[in-house]
Motif scaffolding. Structure first.
Motif, PDB file in Angstrom:
ATOM      1  N   GLU A  47       0.872  -1.179   0.000  1.00  0.00           N
ATOM      2  CA  GLU A  47       0.000   0.000   0.000  1.00  0.00           C
ATOM      3  C   GLU A  47       0.902   1.219   0.000  1.00  0.00           C
ATOM      4  OE1 GLU A  47      -2.376   0.241   3.524  1.00  0.00           O
ATOM      5  OE2 GLU A  47      -4.066   1.102   2.449  1.00  0.00           O
ATOM      6  N   ASP A  98     -12.726   2.188  -1.194  1.00  0.00           N
ATOM      7  CA  ASP A  98     -13.671   1.635  -0.238  1.00  0.00           C
ATOM      8  C   ASP A  98     -14.375   2.777   0.463  1.00  0.00           C
ATOM      9  OD1 ASP A  98     -13.461  -1.245   2.006  1.00  0.00           O
ATOM     10  OD2 ASP A  98     -15.175  -0.223   1.088  1.00  0.00           O
ATOM     11  N   CYS A 102     -12.486   4.034   6.352  1.00  0.00           N
ATOM     12  CA  CYS A 102     -11.448   3.554   5.441  1.00  0.00           C
ATOM     13  C   CYS A 102     -10.186   4.346   5.707  1.00  0.00           C
ATOM     14  CB  CYS A 102     -11.905   3.725   3.994  1.00  0.00           C
ATOM     15  SG  CYS A 102     -12.499   5.375   3.596  1.00  0.00           S
ATOM     16  N   SER A 107      -8.788  -2.719   4.952  1.00  0.00           N
ATOM     17  CA  SER A 107      -9.044  -3.568   3.792  1.00  0.00           C
ATOM     18  C   SER A 107      -9.751  -2.717   2.738  1.00  0.00           C
ATOM     19  CB  SER A 107      -9.925  -4.758   4.181  1.00  0.00           C
ATOM     20  OG  SER A 107     -11.158  -4.302   4.692  1.00  0.00           O
ATOM     21  N   TRP A 108      -9.704  -3.197   1.486  1.00  0.00           N
ATOM     22  CA  TRP A 108     -10.262  -2.430   0.377  1.00  0.00           C
ATOM     23  C   TRP A 108     -11.233  -3.298  -0.400  1.00  0.00           C
ATOM     24  CZ3 TRP A 108      -9.184   2.715  -0.085  1.00  0.00           C
ATOM     25  CH2 TRP A 108      -8.160   3.202   0.738  1.00  0.00           C
ATOM     26  N   GLU A 109     -12.434  -2.768  -0.608  1.00  0.00           N
ATOM     27  CA  GLU A 109     -13.490  -3.536  -1.246  1.00  0.00           C
ATOM     28  C   GLU A 109     -13.306  -3.658  -2.758  1.00  0.00           C
ATOM     29  OE1 GLU A 109     -15.908  -5.080   0.298  1.00  0.00           O
ATOM     30  OE2 GLU A 109     -17.043  -5.732  -1.478  1.00  0.00           O
ATOM     31  N   ARG A 111     -11.004  -2.939  -6.397  1.00  0.00           N
ATOM     32  CA  ARG A 111      -9.672  -2.804  -6.943  1.00  0.00           C
ATOM     33  C   ARG A 111      -9.722  -2.902  -8.455  1.00  0.00           C
ATOM     34  NH1 ARG A 111      -4.782  -7.062  -5.847  1.00  0.00           N
ATOM     35  NH2 ARG A 111      -5.632  -7.990  -7.736  1.00  0.00           N
TER      36      ARG A 111
END
Length: 121
Positions: A47, A98, A102, A107-109, A111
Motif C-alpha cells: 500500500e 472503499d 477507510c 481492507s479495500w473492497e 480494486r
C-alpha cells in the motif's frame, strides 16, 4: 457496484517520471477513500498512497517525497504522479476504493485490473 480502471503505466528509465490515472465509476452513496497499491510477482502487495475520505493523505516510506497522490475536482479520477523513479519501483500498480470507515491499513473492497510500471537502470 464500483468499477476502477487504471492507465498511464509504461516503461521509463531510472530518474524518470510517470503519471498514473484511475477512473472510478458506479454508485457512490457515502464518503470514500482511494488508494494506490503495487505488487511484484511473488511478493506481498504494498500500500503506497492513500487519499482519505476527507482529504487526508498517507504515503508509504518507500515513496514519500517522490510520489504524489491527488484527485480531480469531481473526485472520480485518482492520480499518482511518480517522480525520481527507481528500478525497485517496477511493479503492477493498482488503485483501490472503499467506503468509510477507510484509510491506510484498512481492507479495500474494490480494486482495478492494474497498470504495469517498469523502470530500467
Amino acid at each position: 457496484q464500483v468499477q476502477l480502471v487504471e492507465s498511464g503505466g509504461g516503461s521509463v528509465q531510472s530518474g524518470g517520471s510517470l503519471r498514473l490515472s484511475c477512473t472510478a465509476s458506479g454508485y457512490f452513496n457515502s464518503e470514500y477513500c482511494m488508494a494506490w497499491f503495487r505488487q511484484v510477482p511473488g511478493e506481498e502487495r504494498e500500500e503506497i498512497a492513500v487519499l482519505g475520505a476527507f482529504g487526508s493523505i498517507v504515503y508509504a516510506d518507500s515513496v514519500k517525497g517522490r510520489f504524489t497522490i491527488s484527485q480531480n475536482n469531481n473526485k472520480n479520477t485518482l492520480y499518482l504522479q511518480m517522480n525520481s523513479l527507481r528500478p525497485e519501483d517496477t511493479a503492477m500498480y493498482y488503485c483501490a476504493l472503499d467506503f468509510a470507515p477507510c484509510g491506510f491499513g484498512f481492507s479495500w473492497e474494490y480494486r482495478g485490473q492494474g497498470t504495469q510500471v517498469t523502470v530500467s537502470s
